[in-house]
Design an enzyme around this catalytic site. Structure first.
Site, PDB file in Angstrom:
ATOM      1  N   ALA A  52      -4.226  -2.433   5.772  1.00 27.92           N
ATOM      2  CA  ALA A  52      -3.642  -3.558   5.044  1.00 27.92           C
ATOM      3  C   ALA A  52      -3.763  -3.292   3.550  1.00 27.92           C
ATOM      4  O   ALA A  52      -4.809  -2.854   3.079  1.00 27.92           O
ATOM      5  CB  ALA A  52      -4.355  -4.864   5.400  1.00 27.92           C
ATOM      6  N   CYS A  53      -2.679  -3.541   2.825  1.00 20.74           N
ATOM      7  CA  CYS A  53      -2.681  -3.376   1.368  1.00 20.74           C
ATOM      8  C   CYS A  53      -2.245  -4.688   0.715  1.00 20.74           C
ATOM      9  O   CYS A  53      -1.749  -5.580   1.401  1.00 20.74           O
ATOM     10  CB  CYS A  53      -1.786  -2.214   0.942  1.00 20.74           C
ATOM     11  N   PRO A  54      -2.428  -4.811  -0.593  1.00 22.52           N
ATOM     12  CA  PRO A  54      -2.113  -6.084  -1.258  1.00 22.52           C
ATOM     13  C   PRO A  54      -0.686  -6.591  -1.057  1.00 22.52           C
ATOM     14  O   PRO A  54      -0.478  -7.776  -0.831  1.00 22.52           O
ATOM     15  CB  PRO A  54      -2.388  -5.794  -2.734  1.00 22.52           C
TER      16      PRO A  54
END
Length: 104
Positions: A8-10
């Site tokens: 998961a990334c921003p």
């Protein structure tokens, strides 16, 4: 051996899926069973089941944001890192996971 994980990334777009692809490719190359859940712009995809978690030797959390459902992994061997390491140092990360699974 089985390795599971979450990426998961921003923004939940490119890096989330790039990290998933890198991890799956490297783990499969080593003949290890793998399942990676993504928590991205489209929500949770390829969601890990209770059976996936129960049968996992190691959990890789390659995340740069707070994720949903982290409590599922209580009592499991976990590597916490970010999506950048999963993309740029995939082999080294999997080496660490294998050592952790073996208790080294």
């Amino acid at each position: 051996m089985k390795i599971i994980g979450i990426t998961a990334c921003p923004t939940g777009i490119a890096h989330t899926y790039m990290a998933q692809e890198c991890l799956e490719k490297e783990i499969k190359k080593r003949g290890i069973d793998v399942k990676i859940e993504t928590q991205g712009g489209l929500g949770i995809e390829n969601e890990l089941t209770e059976d996936d978690v129960a049968s996992a030797d190691v959990v890789i959390l390659a995340v740069s944001v707070v994720i949903e459902g982290e409590e599922r992994f209580e009592g499991k061997k976990i590597i916490n890192t970010d999506v950048n390491e999963a993309i740029s140092n995939t082999a080294g990360l999997i080496d660490r996971a294998v050592k952790l699974a073996k208790g080294e």
